[in-house]
Enzyme design. Structure first.
Site, PDB file in Angstrom:
ATOM      1  N   GLN A 173      32.855  34.125  35.953  1.00 30.92           N
ATOM      2  CA  GLN A 173      34.410  34.509  36.059  1.00 30.92           C
ATOM      3  C   GLN A 173      33.800  35.547  34.402  1.00 30.92           C
ATOM      4  O   GLN A 173      34.289  36.962  34.511  1.00 30.92           O
ATOM      5  CB  GLN A 173      34.851  33.949  35.256  1.00 30.92           C
ATOM      6  CG  GLN A 173      35.360  32.924  35.892  1.00 30.92           C
ATOM      7  CD  GLN A 173      36.206  31.791  35.198  1.00 30.92           C
ATOM      8  OE1 GLN A 173      37.725  31.875  35.405  1.00 30.92           O
ATOM      9  NE2 GLN A 173      35.618  30.396  34.902  1.00 30.92           N
ATOM     10  N   ASN A 174      32.278  35.975  33.984  1.00 37.82           N
ATOM     11  CA  ASN A 174      31.868  36.961  33.197  1.00 37.82           C
ATOM     12  C   ASN A 174      31.413  38.685  33.482  1.00 37.82           C
ATOM     13  O   ASN A 174      30.813  38.390  34.389  1.00 37.82           O
ATOM     14  CB  ASN A 174      30.942  36.067  32.089  1.00 37.82           C
ATOM     15  CG  ASN A 174      31.304  34.969  31.945  1.00 37.82           C
ATOM     16  OD1 ASN A 174      32.721  34.189  31.588  1.00 37.82           O
ATOM     17  ND2 ASN A 174      30.498  33.901  31.331  1.00 37.82           N
ATOM     18  N   HIS A 218      34.655  38.334  38.971  1.00 37.46           N
ATOM     19  CA  HIS A 218      35.816  38.791  37.706  1.00 37.46           C
ATOM     20  C   HIS A 218      34.798  40.807  37.623  1.00 37.46           C
ATOM     21  O   HIS A 218      35.540  41.068  36.745  1.00 37.46           O
ATOM     22  CB  HIS A 218      36.256  38.580  36.814  1.00 37.46           C
ATOM     23  CG  HIS A 218      37.048  37.094  37.021  1.00 37.46           C
ATOM     24  ND1 HIS A 218      37.411  36.206  36.371  1.00 37.46           N
ATOM     25  CD2 HIS A 218      37.523  36.793  38.401  1.00 37.46           C
ATOM     26  CE1 HIS A 218      37.694  34.714  36.827  1.00 37.46           C
ATOM     27  NE2 HIS A 218      38.182  35.680  38.288  1.00 37.46           N
TER      28      HIS A 218
END
Ligand code: OAD
Length: 241
Positions: free
Chosen positions: A91-92, A109
């Site tokens: 998600q980083n 993301h």
């Protein structure tokens, strides 16, 4: 007992915390001094593009002063040495998994080092600032590039590929994520439903902790290398039938 071949690893801000990258939901509820809805939504970008561009310019610039930590390095080693399928879904938006050497990484993301042209729809590697309104190298129009980051209300990238990998996984591992944001927070339930073992490693039990077969509590920089050592040392048989 059965052998585990396919692994999906979900990472969140907690894996980069020991590198000095701020997590999203700090004790003050702010992300680097901002409310998330003021910098990480399409509405915020429409309302105040300069603020949003400067915010992400600062995050992108910060990448130059941080380094991968022991957890990123351990996952890169697992990626290089694991004989079965493996996918790191992060998600980083930082590039620390790649800089540690991991190859099988998917940024659901988006990425700080990617820009998206709203005029011609091209995405491109981007290292510098966007707040000065540079021209798109593809179409030549100035001031139409935005950070290639998935904001709240936008669809995460590569969901089909991620869900396919989770369905095939014998083991789903979640590292350094609060479990507050869907769809990532729901991956553990899909994994369990499809028969995978599930393991969480986090500084504190996450919001979805109850869904995991096992929760290890502590800093990723020490938990992850120990886990990887075990996996590569042969401790990768599921304890379940
Ligand atoms: P959060 O900030 O919500 O959660 C980070 C988690 O990492 C927390 O549960 C911390 O306890 C834990 N943590 C902190 N330091 C750690 C360490 N050294 N080792 C292990 N765990 C540690 O970040 P995410 O869950 O990644 O989305 O947030 C998910 C998404 O929400 C982000 O990708 C972003 C955000 O808004 C978008 O921008 C779309």
């Amino acid at each position: 007992m059965r052998d585990i071949r396919n692994i999906v690893i979900l990472t969140g801000a907690g894996i980069s915390a020991e590198s000095g990258v701020a997590t999203f939901r700090g004790p003050d509820g702010l992300w680097e001094g901002h409310r998330v809805e003021d910098v990480a939504t399409p509405e915020a970008f429409r309302r105040d593009p300069a603020l949003v561009q400067k915010f992400y310019d600062a995050r992108r610039a910060k990448l130059k002063s941080v380094e991968p930590n022991a957890a990123h390095l351990a996952l890169a080693r697992l990626d290089a040495e694991w004989p079965g399928e493996l996918l790191i879904v992060t998600q980083n938006v930082d590039d620390l998994h790649e800089r540690a050497g991991a190859k099988r990484v998917l940024h659901m993301h988006g990425e700080l080092k990617s820009a998206w042209c709203l005029a011609c729809d091209e995405r491109m590697t981007w290292e510098e600032e966007l707040s000065s309104g540079p021209a798109c190298p593809e179409c030549g129009l100035a001031g139409r590039l935005r950070p290639d980051i998935v904001w709240f209300g936008e669809m995460p990238y590569e969901m089909d590929r991620i869900e396919g990998a989770i369905r095939e996984a014998g083991l789903f591992v979640s590292i350094g994520t609060s479990g507050a944001i869907y769809p990532a927070a729901g991956f553990v339930q899909t994994a369990r439903y499809c028969g995978a073992d599930t393991l969480e490693m986090n500084l504190e039990p996450s919001l979805g902790s109850v869904y995991f077969h096992e929760s290890r509590v502590g800093p990723a920089g020490s938990l992850v290398p120990t886990w990887v050592e075990g996996m590569l040392g042969g401790e990768h048989r599921s304890s379940r039938a």
